[in-house]
Enzyme design. Sequence first.
Site, PDB file in Angstrom:
ATOM      1  N   ASP A  24     -17.049 -73.969 -12.741  1.00 28.25           N
ATOM      2  CA  ASP A  24     -17.662 -75.294 -12.870  1.00 28.25           C
ATOM      3  C   ASP A  24     -19.085 -75.270 -12.322  1.00 28.25           C
ATOM      4  OD1 ASP A  24     -17.851 -77.963 -13.440  1.00 28.25           O
ATOM      5  OD2 ASP A  24     -16.471 -78.629 -11.874  1.00 28.25           O
ATOM      6  N   ASN A  72     -12.325 -80.592 -23.290  1.00 25.86           N
ATOM      7  CA  ASN A  72     -13.767 -80.329 -23.480  1.00 25.86           C
ATOM      8  C   ASN A  72     -14.280 -80.734 -24.871  1.00 25.86           C
ATOM      9  OD1 ASN A  72     -13.949 -77.342 -21.389  1.00 25.86           O
ATOM     10  ND2 ASN A  72     -14.444 -79.458 -20.881  1.00 25.86           N
TER      11      ASN A  72
END
Length: 236
Positions: A24, A72
């Site tokens: 991330d 996503n």
Amino acid sequence: MNSAAAPAGSDGVAGCRHVAIIMDGNGRWARKRLMPRAVGHKRGVEVVREVTRAARDMGLEALTLYAFSSENWKRPADEVADLMGLLRGFIRNDIDEFVANNVRLRVIGDYQHLAGDIVDLIEDALARTALNTGTQLAIALNYGSQQEIARAAALAAAEGEVTPETIEVHLDTHGMPPLDLVIRTSGEERLSNFLLWQAAYAELWFTDVLWPDFTPAHLKEAIDAFAMRERRYGGR
Ligand code: FPP
């Protein structure tokens, strides 16, 4: 170093067999440099490469990387296209290195619903590395852990009894060593629908380092921290 120099399960990884990483912070890394998010993702792929090599050199048995979640798809179309382009490039460029270094590529998640050319690239790469016996590199693509567990439970039910054991054999990670350690970068401290079943007894390690700044030394630091922890699996 080849895989023979650091056999799987060697002391180099202190009893840690399987590490998973939530990569991330690519967007924040780019923003800090006033650059487009795509630049952060591109640098992120370089780090995937460096960390995979480090894992192999350490003799880690398995490394699972969260590259694209089933959530996503909600990102803007151009960002999804950038990530898919990077994925194509990654498989095309790196497959020969995996073959040469005895790395077995795996994919977890519902990758069949990615673009047809990516599915073909993935299946070719899986076939070319299927007999490799060194580090297993699992890339999570279109992956959601709740969806994976639901699929596995449905298959278990179709076959008969639903138990932890009958679910386990239908998980995408079946055949990989038990998950020991989950790392998440960028200061966030949650699992985000990643390996929820497999993480039941895993140790969790969080760092503020953004993924594009993550290095093999950070991986080593996380594994060293893992080695200091006492795992009791519910016992005393
Ligand atoms: C999170 O950064 C990262 C991702 C969306 C997935 C990670 C993807 C890569 C490292 C590149 C693709 C990988 C391969 C193997 C081809 P973010 O965009 O959420 O960052 P932010 O939270 O700072 O915005």
